[in-house]
Every structure is written in C-alpha cells, then in structure tokens.
Design a protein around this motif. Structure first.
Motif, PDB file in Angstrom:
ATOM      1  N   VAL A 172      71.876 -16.500  63.819  1.00 18.22           N
ATOM      2  CA  VAL A 172      72.150 -16.334  65.010  1.00 18.22           C
ATOM      3  C   VAL A 172      71.077 -15.216  65.125  1.00 18.22           C
ATOM      4  CG1 VAL A 172      74.494 -17.153  66.135  1.00 18.22           C
ATOM      5  CG2 VAL A 172      73.652 -15.184  65.385  1.00 18.22           C
ATOM      6  N   PRO A 173      70.997 -15.650  66.722  1.00 19.98           N
ATOM      7  CA  PRO A 173      69.324 -14.519  66.882  1.00 19.98           C
ATOM      8  C   PRO A 173      69.933 -12.828  66.264  1.00 19.98           C
ATOM      9  CG  PRO A 173      69.286 -15.818  68.385  1.00 19.98           C
ATOM     10  CD  PRO A 173      70.648 -16.286  68.131  1.00 19.98           C
ATOM     11  N   PRO A 174      69.282 -11.847  65.742  1.00 17.99           N
ATOM     12  CA  PRO A 174      69.939 -10.772  65.871  1.00 17.99           C
ATOM     13  C   PRO A 174      69.785 -10.301  66.567  1.00 17.99           C
ATOM     14  CG  PRO A 174      67.615 -10.653  64.915  1.00 17.99           C
ATOM     15  CD  PRO A 174      67.669 -12.504  65.556  1.00 17.99           C
ATOM     16  N   GLY A 175      68.729  -9.884  68.195  1.00 21.69           N
ATOM     17  CA  GLY A 175      68.798  -9.292  69.182  1.00 21.69           C
ATOM     18  C   GLY A 175      70.164  -9.712  69.447  1.00 21.69           C
ATOM     19  N   ALA A 176      70.768 -11.066  70.266  1.00 22.63           N
ATOM     20  CA  ALA A 176      71.827 -11.585  70.605  1.00 22.63           C
ATOM     21  C   ALA A 176      72.864 -10.649  70.280  1.00 22.63           C
ATOM     22  CB  ALA A 176      71.080 -12.566  71.002  1.00 22.63           C
ATOM     23  N   SER A 177      72.927 -11.128  69.127  1.00 18.29           N
ATOM     24  CA  SER A 177      74.447 -10.587  68.563  1.00 18.29           C
ATOM     25  C   SER A 177      74.323  -9.067  68.680  1.00 18.29           C
ATOM     26  CB  SER A 177      74.271 -10.573  66.852  1.00 18.29           C
ATOM     27  OG  SER A 177      74.140 -12.295  66.902  1.00 18.29           O
ATOM     28  N   ILE A 178      73.423  -8.442  68.517  1.00 21.89           N
ATOM     29  CA  ILE A 178      72.808  -6.449  68.237  1.00 21.89           C
ATOM     30  C   ILE A 178      73.550  -6.583  69.602  1.00 21.89           C
ATOM     31  CG2 ILE A 178      71.830  -4.427  68.392  1.00 21.89           C
ATOM     32  CD1 ILE A 178      70.277  -6.127  66.016  1.00 21.89           C
ATOM     33  N   VAL A 179      72.858  -7.002  71.088  1.00 19.14           N
ATOM     34  CA  VAL A 179      73.121  -6.484  72.251  1.00 19.14           C
ATOM     35  C   VAL A 179      74.966  -6.701  72.820  1.00 19.14           C
ATOM     36  CG1 VAL A 179      72.569  -7.231  75.111  1.00 19.14           C
ATOM     37  CG2 VAL A 179      70.726  -6.762  72.808  1.00 19.14           C
ATOM     38  N   LEU A 180      74.268  -8.357  72.212  1.00 23.20           N
ATOM     39  CA  LEU A 180      76.444  -8.621  72.674  1.00 23.20           C
ATOM     40  C   LEU A 180      78.081  -7.367  71.717  1.00 23.20           C
ATOM     41  CD1 LEU A 180      75.671 -12.360  73.452  1.00 23.20           C
ATOM     42  CD2 LEU A 180      76.513 -11.156  74.598  1.00 23.20           C
ATOM     43  N   LEU A 181      77.651  -6.970  70.936  1.00 28.85           N
ATOM     44  CA  LEU A 181      77.906  -6.801  70.260  1.00 28.85           C
ATOM     45  C   LEU A 181      78.207  -5.053  71.098  1.00 28.85           C
ATOM     46  CD1 LEU A 181      77.723  -6.845  66.404  1.00 28.85           C
ATOM     47  CD2 LEU A 181      79.796  -7.256  67.833  1.00 28.85           C
ATOM     48  N   ALA A 182      76.487  -4.617  71.185  1.00 26.32           N
ATOM     49  CA  ALA A 182      76.719  -2.982  71.984  1.00 26.32           C
ATOM     50  C   ALA A 182      77.761  -3.407  73.313  1.00 26.32           C
ATOM     51  CB  ALA A 182      75.494  -3.028  72.295  1.00 26.32           C
ATOM     52  N   ILE A 183      77.296  -3.919  74.125  1.00 24.84           N
ATOM     53  CA  ILE A 183      78.261  -4.611  75.082  1.00 24.84           C
ATOM     54  C   ILE A 183      80.305  -5.067  75.067  1.00 24.84           C
ATOM     55  CG2 ILE A 183      79.298  -5.915  77.717  1.00 24.84           C
ATOM     56  CD1 ILE A 183      75.937  -6.846  76.935  1.00 24.84           C
ATOM     57  N   GLY A 184      80.349  -5.521  73.945  1.00 21.09           N
ATOM     58  CA  GLY A 184      81.624  -5.331  73.729  1.00 21.09           C
ATOM     59  C   GLY A 184      82.187  -3.849  72.826  1.00 21.09           C
ATOM     60  N   LEU A 185      81.911  -3.655  72.535  1.00 15.32           N
ATOM     61  CA  LEU A 185      81.826  -1.779  72.270  1.00 15.32           C
ATOM     62  C   LEU A 185      82.247  -1.142  73.624  1.00 15.32           C
ATOM     63  CD1 LEU A 185      82.353   0.389  70.293  1.00 15.32           C
ATOM     64  CD2 LEU A 185      79.912   0.976  70.277  1.00 15.32           C
ATOM     65  N   PHE A 186      80.962  -1.758  74.635  1.00 17.40           N
ATOM     66  CA  PHE A 186      81.274  -0.120  75.448  1.00 17.40           C
ATOM     67  C   PHE A 186      82.994  -1.146  76.164  1.00 17.40           C
ATOM     68  CE2 PHE A 186      81.156  -0.437  80.167  1.00 17.40           C
ATOM     69  CZ  PHE A 186      80.489   0.595  80.496  1.00 17.40           C
ATOM     70  N   VAL A 187      82.928  -2.302  76.030  1.00 17.07           N
ATOM     71  CA  VAL A 187      83.956  -2.364  77.262  1.00 17.07           C
ATOM     72  C   VAL A 187      85.786  -1.528  76.302  1.00 17.07           C
ATOM     73  CG1 VAL A 187      85.366  -4.387  77.687  1.00 17.07           C
ATOM     74  CG2 VAL A 187      83.034  -4.595  78.009  1.00 17.07           C
ATOM     75  N   VAL A 188      85.836  -2.002  75.032  1.00 16.61           N
ATOM     76  CA  VAL A 188      86.691  -1.677  74.627  1.00 16.61           C
ATOM     77  C   VAL A 188      86.726  -0.233  74.743  1.00 16.61           C
ATOM     78  CG1 VAL A 188      87.210  -0.787  71.691  1.00 16.61           C
ATOM     79  CG2 VAL A 188      86.236  -3.301  72.309  1.00 16.61           C
ATOM     80  N   VAL A 189      85.463   0.610  74.764  1.00 17.42           N
ATOM     81  CA  VAL A 189      85.264   2.322  74.309  1.00 17.42           C
ATOM     82  C   VAL A 189      86.166   2.613  75.803  1.00 17.42           C
ATOM     83  CG1 VAL A 189      84.413   4.313  74.573  1.00 17.42           C
ATOM     84  CG2 VAL A 189      83.863   2.689  72.768  1.00 17.42           C
ATOM     85  N   THR A 190      85.534   1.348  77.042  1.00 17.54           N
ATOM     86  CA  THR A 190      86.215   2.491  77.848  1.00 17.54           C
ATOM     87  C   THR A 190      87.698   1.945  77.905  1.00 17.54           C
ATOM     88  OG1 THR A 190      83.519   1.344  79.122  1.00 17.54           O
ATOM     89  CG2 THR A 190      85.401   1.370  80.680  1.00 17.54           C
ATOM     90  N   VAL A 191      88.057   1.137  78.298  1.00 16.53           N
ATOM     91  CA  VAL A 191      89.196   0.824  77.859  1.00 16.53           C
ATOM     92  C   VAL A 191      90.076   1.719  77.809  1.00 16.53           C
ATOM     93  CG1 VAL A 191      91.364  -0.762  77.157  1.00 16.53           C
ATOM     94  CG2 VAL A 191      88.946  -2.110  78.388  1.00 16.53           C
ATOM     95  N   LEU A 192      89.409   1.945  76.432  1.00 17.33           N
ATOM     96  CA  LEU A 192      90.987   3.304  75.638  1.00 17.33           C
ATOM     97  C   LEU A 192      90.461   4.611  75.741  1.00 17.33           C
ATOM     98  CD1 LEU A 192      89.810   2.154  71.443  1.00 17.33           C
ATOM     99  CD2 LEU A 192      91.604   1.818  73.337  1.00 17.33           C
ATOM    100  N   ALA A 193      89.142   5.253  76.903  1.00 20.46           N
ATOM    101  CA  ALA A 193      89.075   6.178  76.971  1.00 20.46           C
ATOM    102  C   ALA A 193      89.859   6.357  78.584  1.00 20.46           C
ATOM    103  CB  ALA A 193      87.348   6.769  77.189  1.00 20.46           C
ATOM    104  N   THR A 194      89.584   5.119  79.680  1.00 21.51           N
ATOM    105  CA  THR A 194      90.264   5.260  80.958  1.00 21.51           C
ATOM    106  C   THR A 194      91.480   6.684  80.509  1.00 21.51           C
ATOM    107  OG1 THR A 194      88.889   3.605  81.462  1.00 21.51           O
ATOM    108  CG2 THR A 194      90.881   4.407  82.655  1.00 21.51           C
ATOM    109  N   PRO A 195      92.689   5.727  79.997  1.00 14.70           N
ATOM    110  CA  PRO A 195      93.691   7.450  80.064  1.00 14.70           C
ATOM    111  C   PRO A 195      93.452   8.015  79.900  1.00 14.70           C
ATOM    112  CG  PRO A 195      94.101   4.714  78.971  1.00 14.70           C
ATOM    113  CD  PRO A 195      92.841   4.470  78.766  1.00 14.70           C
TER     114      PRO A 195
END
Length: 292
Positions: free
Chosen positions: A243-266
């Motif tokens: 798959v395209p590297p740029g799209a893979s990197i950005v989607l993983l970055a967005i996923g990481l942002f969501v995970v960190v936000t969920v963990l950091a909110t509490p």
C-alpha cells in the motif's frame, strides 16, 4: 521483517523514514504553536513547482524543490509582515499557484508528464535512491540543528512575537529561518510521505504529544518519538501490505492520536480533580487570614 531488510531499497526507505520521523515533528511543534498547522500544505504545493522545474532543467528535483519552496515560504512570511494580505490569503496563493505552476512546468519538460509527479505527491519507497538518502540525511541534520539548537528563541517568537521583540530577539530573521526550515522539511519528506500528506506528519504527532504532556520540551521530545514510530511502522506496513507509504504513515499517526487521547483523558481529569481538591483545602486558611 528480516526478509524486508535484505532489500537495499527498503534499507534506504527505512533510513529516510527514520530521519523524516525525527525532523518533521521537530519543526511541526513550532507551526502548531503559531497556529499555522496547515503551512506545510502550502509549502508542499509550491514545492511541486520546484519538482517540475527539476524535470524541466534536467536536474535533481529535490534540490530545485528546496530552493523554490524556501523562496515561497519566505515570500509568504514577508507578505505577512509587510503586505496588507492576510496570512490565510498568502497560504491560498501558495496552494493554487504552486499546484498550477507544477502542472504547467512538468508538461513543458521534454520527457515530463503528470505521471512523473505522482511519486512526489504521494510518496514511493521504491524510488528512494542512495542520492536521495544522502540528501535527506544531510538536510534533516540541518533541520534538527535549527529546531533544537534555537528552540528557546523559536519558542519565544512563536509564543509571543511582541515580547520576543522587546527582549531583543531578531524576530523577523527567526520567522524567516523557521519558514525556510519548514520548507526544507517538506521537501526531504516528499519521497516517502508525499507532498500532499507531509503536513500531517508535521502536525499529528505533535497534537498527540500535547494530549499527554504539559511542557514544551517534553512535547517536542515525545512528538519526535511518535514521528519515528509512525514513519517506521508505516513504511514497514507499506511493504508488507503493498500500500502507499504516505497514506499508511498518516493513518497510523491518526490512530496513534486517537489512542493517546483516549488514554490521556482520564489522566487529565484526575489531575484536574487533584488540583481542585488542593485549592479547596487551602481556601479556609486564606479566608481566615488577617486583613491588612
């Protein structure tokens, strides 16, 4: 994983991804601080003109992109300083003029076509050459030298320009330097991430780090760690899944942002409750204090 490392093109791609993962968030943290998160997009569009100019002149598209995007970023900064045009309009000029100039020049090139621009727009790990790796490493080191070596001065300018000017800092020169540094970062990232997606790599790791940190230094450090994680993971995923590297990197970055936000909110709520409890305990003492 070991099979992937046997290929020279993947070794080059991973080295390039590592350097980009470090450099992009190191510059992006200042753009986020200045609320210019989409500046990388504007620079990416005008860098397209530089890439096309490289094809037209039959020279390295990376170096022509560095020159053209740096000139465009400086022009945008000068417009913000001297002109009546607002910053968002200057960004729009970069967006539209850069894209139109790139398409026009690539079609004027002897062996050029719009297909030549695809790998620069979206990234391609198979096209990273030894020359590209050398250029990416060299320019990334320069970017890090500016971003880390001048972090106090750049932070002061991004936080409050008027205060920085009063303290004697060369605000105008630092703003131009930051603009050029951002332009260099965009161009070194285009081979792996792509010009259309590089801005996300400059911003999303920083936004994720801000969810878990409070100080500037820790945000800078954690955003670089996040940048390295998503670039190396995205490059590996692009090889494994084709798959395209740029799209893979950005989607993983967005996923990481969501995970960190969920963990950091509490954690943030817990800190707020402790701070409120501490303030409440100290209130009676203040109320009973003698009045002068």
């Amino acid at each position: 994983m070991t099979e992937m490392l046997q290929y020279e093109f993947m070794q080059r791609a991973l080295i390039a991804a590592l350097m980009i993962g470090v450099a992009a968030p190191a510059v992006g943290v200042y753009l986020v601080q200045r609320r210019q998160a989409i500046m990388g997009d504007g620079i990416g569009h005008i860098a397209l003109t530089g890439v096309a100019l490289g094809f037209l002149l039959n020279t390295s598209p990376v170096w022509t992109a560095v020159l053209v995007s740096s000139a465009g970023a400086m022009g945008m900064e000068l417009i913000r300083w001297y002109g009546k045009t607002r910053g968002d309009l200057a960004l729009a000029l970069l967006f539209y003029g850069g894209m139109a100039g790139g398409v026009m020049l690539i079609n004027l090139a002897p062996n050029g076509s719009n297909a030549n621009l695809v790998t620069y727009l979206f990234g391609s790990i198979t096209t990273v050459s030894e020359e590209d790796v050398t250029t990416i490493v060299g320019l990334s080191v320069c970017v890090l030298a500016v971003s880390i070596g001048l972090r106090r001065q750049l932070f002061a300018v991004c936080q409050d320009e008027e205060f920085a000017r009063v303290t004697g800092l060369p605000v105008r020169a630092l703003n131009l330097l930051l603009a050029v540094t951002a332009a260099v970062t965009v161009t070194v990232s285009m081979r792996v991430v792509g010009l259309l997606l590089v801005s996300a790599l400059m911003v999303i790791p920083v936004a994720a780090a801000q969810q878990a940190t409070r100080g500037f230094a820790t945000t800078l450090g954690l955003s670089v760690v996040f940048g390295v994680v998503v670039t190396l993971s995205g490059t590996t995923l692009s090889y494994e899944a084709d798959v395209p590297p740029g799209a893979s990197i950005v989607l993983l970055a967005i996923g990481l942002f969501v995970v960190v936000t969920v963990l950091a909110t509490p954690l943030a709520r817990s800190r707020a409750r402790r701070a409120a409890a501490g303030a409440g305990e100290g209130a009676p003492e203040r109320e009973g204090a003698p009045v002068a």
